[in-house]
Design a protein around this motif. Sequence first.
Motif, PDB file in Angstrom:
ATOM      1  N   ASN A 118      58.901  30.412  39.160  1.00  0.00           N
ATOM      2  CA  ASN A 118      57.569  29.940  39.549  1.00  0.00           C
ATOM      3  C   ASN A 118      57.596  29.303  40.924  1.00  0.00           C
ATOM      4  N   SER A 131      55.393  30.667  43.804  1.00  0.00           N
ATOM      5  CA  SER A 131      54.387  29.744  44.330  1.00  0.00           C
ATOM      6  C   SER A 131      54.588  29.487  45.816  1.00  0.00           C
ATOM      7  N   SER A 132      55.840  29.612  46.292  1.00  0.00           N
ATOM      8  CA  SER A 132      56.121  29.375  47.705  1.00  0.00           C
ATOM      9  C   SER A 132      55.762  30.567  48.577  1.00  0.00           C
ATOM     10  N   ASN A 159      49.544  32.253  41.865  1.00  0.00           N
ATOM     11  CA  ASN A 159      50.033  31.180  42.740  1.00  0.00           C
ATOM     12  C   ASN A 159      48.878  30.523  43.489  1.00  0.00           C
TER      13      ASN A 159
END
Length: 559
Positions: free
Chosen positions: A214, A218-219, A237
């Motif tokens: 994640n 998400s990055s 995200n």
Amino acid sequence: MNGVEERLSSDARYISRLIEMEGGRLELMTEEFRSLSEDLGFRITLIAADGRVLYDSTEPAETLENHGGRPEVEIALAGQVGRSSRVSATIGQELLYVAVPNLTTDSDVAVIRLAVPLKSVDQYTRNLIQIVVGVALVGLAAALMLGYRWIVSLMRPIKELSSATKRIASGYYGEKIYTGTEDEFGELARSFNTMSDELKGKLEETSAQNTQMNAILSSVLNPVIAVDRELRILFINGSAKRIFGAEGLDPRGRFILDFVRSSSVQEALTALMKTNEPTVREIEMTAAGRDVYNVYANPIREFKEGGRSLGVVMIFQDITEIRKLEIMRKQFVANVSHELKTPLTSIKGFVETLRGGAVEDERVRDRFLEIVEVESSRLSELIDDLLVLTDIERRTEDGIYEPIDMKKTIGDVVLMLEDSAASKEIAIQSILPETLPTLHGNPNWFKQMLINLVDNAIKYTPGGGHVTVKVSFDMKEITISVRDNGIGIERDHLGRLFERFYRVDKARSRDVGGTGLGLAIVKHIVLSFGGAISVKSEPGKGSEFTVLLPRTDVGQRVL
């Protein structure tokens, strides 16, 4: 009842002895009988053999009827102890009567009858019941306490197991129970603890992997969305939440179509679900302000070979700026080509006409050469403006950063354009404070910005009008406005005034001169100073261009 009867019988025999001791003379014992009745709480009645009442402790004897027919009296007259209970007609209470035969021979008294209210017996019974109930309650409490302790000891392992199971279900993994016994409960507790340790280890490992995955997804700057085969969101995200308006929400488990309103995305998802093959599509996101994205969609499959498809993962690449730049490039090339082609065509046509023999006619030759000179100047101005615009757009941090004397620069610009304004009888006025802060940047660009704004105001202001340059400032920024009372601009055109080659009235713009790049140059110069420009205009009443520049004399450098 037997106890009360026995007590009354004993008291009656005592009264019989008292009568015997007094020789049967009742008048001598009246007070003693009254006192005895009050102290012992019973009624005394002395009855003759014929049933007459000789004495009563409650009522005068002469007022009472014959008692020979009373059940207890009949039994006593027969030589036995009689007992009965009924409501007394004399005093109106329910009484217990005990009649005892008087064995004294020298007295008229044949029967001694004593009576007590049954409420006394009831009170005694209630006291007895209270004692019995109290003992029963104490016994019941003791039994419950012992039973409870036994049940608690029996249920404690089961409750601990149930509680630990609930805590694990709530996410508190690794819970353990201890029974301290070697029976079946102890064996169950040990098996449960082993299972809990293994479950905690597996879940921690899985959680670490999920957290890492994640965090990676998400990055990613590009929006990423994963959906299952029913198009429910598995992962989304932060970037994807922003473009679909789901910030601050948890869309997981919801249908993607609740957030993605684009028919292109729906078509891409439908096609991918059918083909189960990677696909790339360019879509226009109406929900995100009509931005353009490349959507890379790929099926999610099980790890095992030939595993079934679990859903789709989509990565969105924003190509909006690329498409805008392509459109701008095409428009720019088309505009430049048009702007260059028009004067070149004129020059070429006049040159061919001159070469065809018109050069011999001095009047025609001079007029044609004058037109060629004007068109050449237009070409030169256009190229100069393009070079200036290119130079401004390619500015870097190493650009010119010098102090600018705004008051002197504004004075120079007004002086430079006075002749042009005077030819149309237009008055140029500057309204400046006594002192102005020092601006830092490129002095030539700042001067070019003022020239373009004031020159535009002069060009589009009819004869006899006026142009005003006004400067003010506060602690944060400097405001420069150029206002005229010229022809004004329709509201529909205000949003595009600063585009390259955009003209409100192309025919009029060519008549007054200009390349169509003046305001575009102004906009980029303002941006180079870190400022902003706006325009207010009304047809027939004039226009006002306002430039806001941040002050650089308070330690802030703008590049």
